[in-house]
Design an enzyme around this catalytic site. Structure first.
Site, PDB file in Angstrom:
ATOM      1  N   LYS A 104       0.809  -1.220   0.000  1.00  0.00           N
ATOM      2  CA  LYS A 104       0.000   0.000   0.000  1.00  0.00           C
ATOM      3  C   LYS A 104       0.842   1.270   0.000  1.00  0.00           C
ATOM      4  CE  LYS A 104      -3.975   2.150   2.320  1.00  0.00           C
ATOM      5  NZ  LYS A 104      -4.968   2.004   3.417  1.00  0.00           N
TER       6      LYS A 104
ATOM      7  N   HIS B  32      -1.111 -15.448  -3.226  1.00  0.00           N
ATOM      8  CA  HIS B  32       0.317 -15.417  -2.897  1.00  0.00           C
ATOM      9  C   HIS B  32       1.000 -16.753  -3.194  1.00  0.00           C
ATOM     10  CE1 HIS B  32      -1.216 -16.821   1.113  1.00  0.00           C
ATOM     11  NE2 HIS B  32      -0.070 -17.476   1.162  1.00  0.00           N
TER      12      HIS B  32
ATOM     13  N   SER C 218      12.021  -1.310   1.400  1.00  0.00           N
ATOM     14  CA  SER C 218      12.041  -0.312   2.471  1.00  0.00           C
ATOM     15  C   SER C 218      12.558  -0.918   3.772  1.00  0.00           C
ATOM     16  CB  SER C 218      10.633   0.236   2.697  1.00  0.00           C
ATOM     17  OG  SER C 218       9.790  -0.788   3.208  1.00  0.00           O
TER      18      SER C 218
ATOM     19  N   THR D  62       9.753  -3.157   5.251  1.00  0.00           N
ATOM     20  CA  THR D  62       9.606  -4.491   4.653  1.00  0.00           C
ATOM     21  C   THR D  62      10.817  -5.359   4.955  1.00  0.00           C
ATOM     22  OG1 THR D  62       8.128  -3.695   2.907  1.00  0.00           O
ATOM     23  CG2 THR D  62       9.316  -5.746   2.477  1.00  0.00           C
TER      24      THR D  62
ATOM     25  N   ALA E 292      16.426   0.430   0.131  1.00  0.00           N
ATOM     26  CA  ALA E 292      16.308   1.857  -0.165  1.00  0.00           C
ATOM     27  C   ALA E 292      15.702   2.550   1.045  1.00  0.00           C
ATOM     28  CB  ALA E 292      15.452   2.078  -1.411  1.00  0.00           C
TER      29      ALA E 292
ATOM     30  N   ASN F 195      16.515   6.092   4.143  1.00  0.00           N
ATOM     31  CA  ASN F 195      17.350   7.189   4.612  1.00  0.00           C
ATOM     32  C   ASN F 195      18.657   6.651   5.199  1.00  0.00           C
ATOM     33  OD1 ASN F 195      18.035   8.826   7.348  1.00  0.00           O
ATOM     34  ND2 ASN F 195      17.426  10.234   5.716  1.00  0.00           N
TER      35      ASN F 195
ATOM     36  N   ALA G   6      16.102  11.562  -1.555  1.00  0.00           N
ATOM     37  CA  ALA G   6      14.898  12.370  -1.775  1.00  0.00           C
ATOM     38  C   ALA G   6      14.618  13.317  -0.615  1.00  0.00           C
ATOM     39  CB  ALA G   6      13.692  11.461  -2.014  1.00  0.00           C
ATOM     40  N   CYS G   7      15.043  12.925   0.586  1.00  0.00           N
ATOM     41  CA  CYS G   7      14.796  13.744   1.775  1.00  0.00           C
ATOM     42  C   CYS G   7      15.749  14.930   1.876  1.00  0.00           C
ATOM     43  CB  CYS G   7      14.898  12.893   3.027  1.00  0.00           C
ATOM     44  SG  CYS G   7      16.539  12.160   3.244  1.00  0.00           S
TER      45      CYS G   7
ATOM     46  N   MET H 150      18.503   3.240  -3.565  1.00  0.00           N
ATOM     47  CA  MET H 150      18.377   1.975  -4.284  1.00  0.00           C
ATOM     48  C   MET H 150      19.412   1.889  -5.397  1.00  0.00           C
ATOM     49  SD  MET H 150      15.004   0.317  -6.164  1.00  0.00           S
ATOM     50  CE  MET H 150      15.094   1.324  -7.676  1.00  0.00           C
TER      51      MET H 150
END
Length: 208
Positions: free
Chosen positions: A51, A88, A104, A107, A138, A140, A173-174, A182
């Site tokens: 999501k 699945h 992430s 995950t 990927a 921070n 990006a931050c 990544m």
């Protein structure tokens, strides 16, 4: 979406690539990965998106390329009965290779702990250990440097047996600059190309 059955969707001679996309800004690269992979002969792709990842890429536009994007809501049909295909399980039967790109911190932690609270993590928990699986972290820089991240990566590599590639250092990006981005999307594609010896269609040269 219609129920997915692995045997009905596997095509002999094709590389069946399952792309798991998670909640990192790097998910904006997903359309590029898909577009480039589909430029090769005999490549089929299924996407499983968490999501949070849907914040960063347009699932509708991806589906318009003919590539399925599966989300949590697709997992269980309200009219499910015993014997019906389970998404699945069917997806893991279908896959020749799994790319978790981007992966992430959230995950990564779920994988290391065996959590199965969404379609992506349920699929990974059910995955055959013989299926080559690549993780592309990927996050921070400080998230990557957190001591728990190194432990999660150790479990993913040494216990589960996944291949971890990256991350790389760059401006994030931050706004931070450091390790955590990544792996370049073209390098991710190249892993699949090399593993399956993929070739692009021959370019026809017009006559005079």
């Amino acid at each position: 979406m219609a129920r997915f059955v692995a045997d009905q969707n596997r095509i002999e001679g094709s590389a069946h690539v399952l792309l798991v996309v998670t909640g990192s800004v790097a998910s904006i690269k997903v359309p590029l990965i898909i577009q480039e992979l589909l430029s090769y002969n005999n490549v089929k792709i299924q996407v499983v998106a968490t999501k949070p990842s849907l914040t960063f890429f347009n699932a509708k536009k991806t589906r318009e390329t003919g590539t399925n994007v599966w989300v949590d809501e697709d997992e269980w049909d309200p009219n499910y009965k015993i014997g019906d295909p389970i998404l699945h399980i069917e997806l893991r039967r279908w896959a020749d290779i799994v790319l978790i790109a981007p992966c992430s911190a959230n995950t990564l932690s779920k994988i290391a702990h065996g959590t199965c609270d969404n379609l992506a993590t349920s699929l990974l928990r059910a995955l055959a250990p013989t299926t080559p699986t690549y993780v592309f972290p990927a996050m921070n820089t400080l998230m990557y440097d957190h001591p728990l991240t190194s432990e999660h990566l150790r479990v993913v590599k040494e216990v589960i047996g996944y291949h971890v590639v990256g991350p790389v250092g760059k401006a994030l990006a931050c706004g931070d600059i450091g390790l955590g981005a990544m792996t370049e999307w073209k390098d991710i594609v190249q892993i699949v190309v090399d593993r399956f010896s993929l070739r692009k269609p021959a370019v026809e040269v017009g006559g005079s």
